[in-house]
Each structure stands twice: as C-alpha cells, then as structure tokens.
Write a protein that holds these residues in place. Structure first.
Motif, PDB file in Angstrom:
ATOM      1  N   THR A  89       0.813  -1.315   0.010  1.00  0.00           N
ATOM      2  CA  THR A  89       0.060  -0.142   0.060  1.00  0.00           C
ATOM      3  C   THR A  89       0.961   1.453   0.060  1.00  0.00           C
ATOM      4  O   THR A  89       0.687   2.094  -0.745  1.00  0.00           O
ATOM      5  N   ILE A  90       1.904   1.213   0.855  1.00  0.00           N
ATOM      6  CA  ILE A  90       2.608   2.180   1.049  1.00  0.00           C
ATOM      7  C   ILE A  90       3.315   2.451  -0.451  1.00  0.00           C
ATOM      8  O   ILE A  90       3.531   3.821  -0.867  1.00  0.00           O
TER       9      ILE A  90
ATOM     10  N   GLU B  14       2.591   1.727  -3.352  1.00  0.00           N
ATOM     11  CA  GLU B  14       1.618   1.975  -4.432  1.00  0.00           C
ATOM     12  C   GLU B  14       1.385   3.732  -4.573  1.00  0.00           C
ATOM     13  O   GLU B  14       1.488   4.346  -5.335  1.00  0.00           O
ATOM     14  N   GLY B  15       1.233   4.027  -3.182  1.00  0.00           N
ATOM     15  CA  GLY B  15       1.079   5.507  -2.718  1.00  0.00           C
ATOM     16  C   GLY B  15       2.400   6.049  -3.492  1.00  0.00           C
ATOM     17  O   GLY B  15       2.136   7.385  -3.985  1.00  0.00           O
TER      18      GLY B  15
ATOM     19  N   ARG C  87       2.280   6.267  -7.117  1.00  0.00           N
ATOM     20  CA  ARG C  87       1.447   7.147  -7.660  1.00  0.00           C
ATOM     21  C   ARG C  87       1.909   8.555  -7.784  1.00  0.00           C
ATOM     22  O   ARG C  87       1.499   9.598  -8.439  1.00  0.00           O
ATOM     23  N   LYS C  88       2.445   8.986  -6.506  1.00  0.00           N
ATOM     24  CA  LYS C  88       3.052  10.494  -6.353  1.00  0.00           C
ATOM     25  C   LYS C  88       4.106  10.568  -7.035  1.00  0.00           C
ATOM     26  O   LYS C  88       4.192  11.886  -7.948  1.00  0.00           O
TER      27      LYS C  88
ATOM     28  N   LEU D 198      -1.549   4.019 -11.048  1.00  0.00           N
ATOM     29  CA  LEU D 198      -0.208   4.394 -10.731  1.00  0.00           C
ATOM     30  C   LEU D 198       0.550   5.552 -11.545  1.00  0.00           C
ATOM     31  O   LEU D 198       1.379   6.238 -11.456  1.00  0.00           O
TER      32      LEU D 198
END
Length: 392
Positions: A126-127, A129-130, A133-134, A158
């Motif tokens: 989860t981390i 992917e975040g 994405r950023k 992403l």
C-alpha cells in the motif's frame, strides 16, 4: 545533452546498460553516472562517463533514511544540472522522481522489477503504491520491461496509459552472447541457476528440486552462480549454502565477471524466481542457445515460449520445478538443442539491444528541442527547501 543515469549499483550500468551508454555517447551526449561506488567505477570512467558516488541504503525500508536519500537526489540534480535523468531500480526511480519533479527536470524511469514491497503485500505494498502514484505524476515516459508490470501500474492508477512504453529489458548484445556449441550427449546434464542468492529468486526451490531430480537422475548436476548478497534482507545464509554443497546437492560456483563459459557448459539454465522485470540471465542463456526453465510469473514468462524454448513451472513449488527438469531430461540431446536454437531465434526477434537503444533515442530526441544549451535553465532550479515543499 547532459544525461544523468542513476541506479542502485554502478555495476548494473557496466554489465547491463553499457551498450546504451555507448550509443548515447556516440550521439554526442555527455553521461554522468550517479550510483553507489563499486569495482566497476574505473571501467565506467575509462569509457568516458563521469561518476558521482551516491550514498544510499539499498535494502532498507527506513522512512527517515529514504527522506534523506530524496534530499541527496535533489542536491545532486541541482549541482549537476543535467538536461534529463534516466533511472533504474526501485529507490532511484521513486525518490529520484520525487526530487526531480519540483525542479522541472525531465525524469525517465525504467521499471526493472517491483521489489520486495510488492511481493510482501499488505501495508508495504500500500505504501509503495502511494509512493509510485505520487512520484510518477511527473515523468512523460515510464519504461516497463514486461507487459504484466505495465498493466498493473495502469490498472492501479499508478501511471497514465500514455506514459507507459514497453521495452525488452535492457536488450541483449547478440554478438557478445553468441551461440555456444551444445554439450555432448555423453556429458552429465547440468542445470545452472544464475542469480543473487535470495529467497525470492527461488533458490530454496532450486535446491529442493535438485534433491528430487537427483534421486532419479543421480548423474544430473545442479549449479548455483551468483553473489551471496548478505546485505539483502532476503539473502540465503552462507552457512546454509555451504551445507548444501557439503551434502552434494548443488555446486556453488561463486561469482563470475563473465557468465558465458558457465552458460556454455550448461545443458539448461533455470530461474525459479517469484517475479522479475525482464530476467537478464535467462535472456543471456537463450541468446547463447540454451533452453530455459522458469516460473510462470510476470517477467519470467515473457522471455520463454513454453514447450518451444523451454518449460514453465509454478512459482514457489519445488515439485513443479522438479517435474520441469525431469521433462527436460527425458528429451534426447537433439531435442534439447532444438529448444535452445528456438530460444536464440526468439531473442533475435524480440530482445535485440537495438530495440531498447531506439526507444531511448526517440524519447531523448523529443526532449532535445526544449534545450538551447546542455544545461537546465537557472529558473528551473529551486532550493532544498523548495524541493521538500513541493514533494510534500
């Protein structure tokens, strides 16, 4: 242009991307390498590259250390003032992209694999992917080495569809990795695994499969070639490796600066990895006319045609791997060689390094018109505080 290339190990550039560097130099570009220092640095410098050491914890998942890594990227980018950054490996892609964005610095990452965070699942995934994405909002182009990773990034939002471009790994020099004569039929069959000795490369499954196969084909030999990599969290304990060797299960060959003699001596090259970008060792083996056995997972399955150039097996299954090895052993020597011959043809069609070089030349040509000199405009370069404010 001034092109900065960053990766988590300098040897990665020298061993896998030397032809790309040479092609870009031939086009008149100036190359700077930003990576941790290792024994390949003198060779890179002798080839005309400028080298800057990058302090980074390759294996760690420490948010504080990664924050400081991002700061270091920002300082290097402002100091070196490249026109574009080419990046490889997870941390360089993520934290390099985050540092480049507020500077307006073109950044072209190459997804060479998803790393331990994705394999682990849960909160780590989860981390990750975040962060992706950023970080990947900014790059105009993101290179992928297999369709599975590309489709995953698009499906998970992403990246945008238009950012993605597929390339065949780092490509292969078909002259350097030329076809080698197939071992004679009277020689004991050799299964060779070339990889860092990590759990997620499938080392344990390779050893367990060796035990099962040798119970039926005692003359078969199983060899491991690669670094022990004790700095990696997923490394196999060296004492365990020595135990396997003492029992006669496998032959540990250590490391080699040139893998070609080992591939030439092998009957089949095996990689039971859990996931890859585009497994270089299998590409090299196929280019030299060797059948391959690998897992039916992203990356690995893209370099093989099951039953045509080798065999697929299930990931994390020593039994499935053993059955694939036994299936190979049941073939006559001519049929084994035919698998390798067809593998070579596949490499010529799909994995020639010229394909990769052309893709990079195309994206770099699209950037060249933006620059009137070989340096970024002064107005694009912010302070360290600006970088952190924009990233956060």
């Amino acid at each position: 242009m001034h092109i900065l290339i960053t990766v988590n190990a300098a040897w990665n550039i020298w061993n896998f991307r030397r032809s790309l560097v040479e092609a870009l130099q031939a086009d008149g570009h100036r190359i700077t390498i930003l990576a941790p220092h290792d024994d390949s640095v003198p060779s890179l410098q002798a080839s005309g590259c400028r080298f800057i050491p990058l302090a980074m914890d390759v294996k760690g998942l420490n948010p504080v250390a990664d924050f400081w890594l991002m700061r270091r990227f920002g300082r290097h980018f402002r100091s070196e003032r490249p026109d574009v950054v080419l990046s490889y490996t997870v941390k360089n892609n993520l934290f390099g992209a985050l540092a480049a964005r507020p500077l307006g610095l073109p950044f072209i990452p190459n997804i060479t694999g998803l790393g331990t965070a994705f394999l682990s699942g849960g909160i780590l995934r989860t981390i990750a992917e975040g962060l992706y994405r950023k970080a990947f909002r900014h790059p105009e182009r993101v290179f992928f080495q297999n369709a599975d990773d590309r489709d995953f990034f698009i499906q998970r939002n992403l990246i945008r569809t238009g950012q993605a471009e597929l390339v065949p790994g780092s490509g292969i020099d078909l002259r350097y990795f030329d076809v080698a004569a197939f071992p004679a039929e009277e020689e004991p069959p050799i299964f060779l695994m070339i990889a860092r000795l990590l759990r997620d490369k499938g080392v344990a499954e390779f050893v367990e499969a060796a035990i099962r196969v040798k119970s039926r084909w005692p003359q078969a030999r199983f060899q491991l070639l690669g670094a022990l990599a004790p700095e990696n969290r997923g490394a196999i304990d060296p004492n365990v490796v020595r135990g396997w060797q003492a029992e006669g299960t496998i032959e540990y060959l250590g490391q080699a600066s040139d893998v070609r003699p080992h591939i030439a001596a092998a009957s089949c090259v095996v990689l039971p990895s859990y996931r890859e970008g585009a497994p270089r060792t299998l590409i090299e083996a196929a280019a030299m006319g060797r059948p391959i056995i690998t897992t039916d997972v992203p990356g690995c399955r893209s370099v093989i045609e099951d039953g045509v150039t080798g065999y697929l097996c299930a990931a994390r299954s020593a039994e499935s791997l053993a059955q694939a090895c036994l299936r190979f052993l049941e073939l006559g020597n001519g049929a084994r060689a035919d698998l390798g011959r067809r593998g070579r043809e596949k490499m010529k069609r799909e994995f020639d390094q010229a394909i990769v070089i052309a893709a990079y030349r195309k994206v770099l040509a699209s950037l060249e018109h933006r620059f009137s000199t070989d340096r970024l405009p002064e107005k694009n370069l912010g302070s360290s505080a600006d970088v952190m404010a924009n990233v956060s």
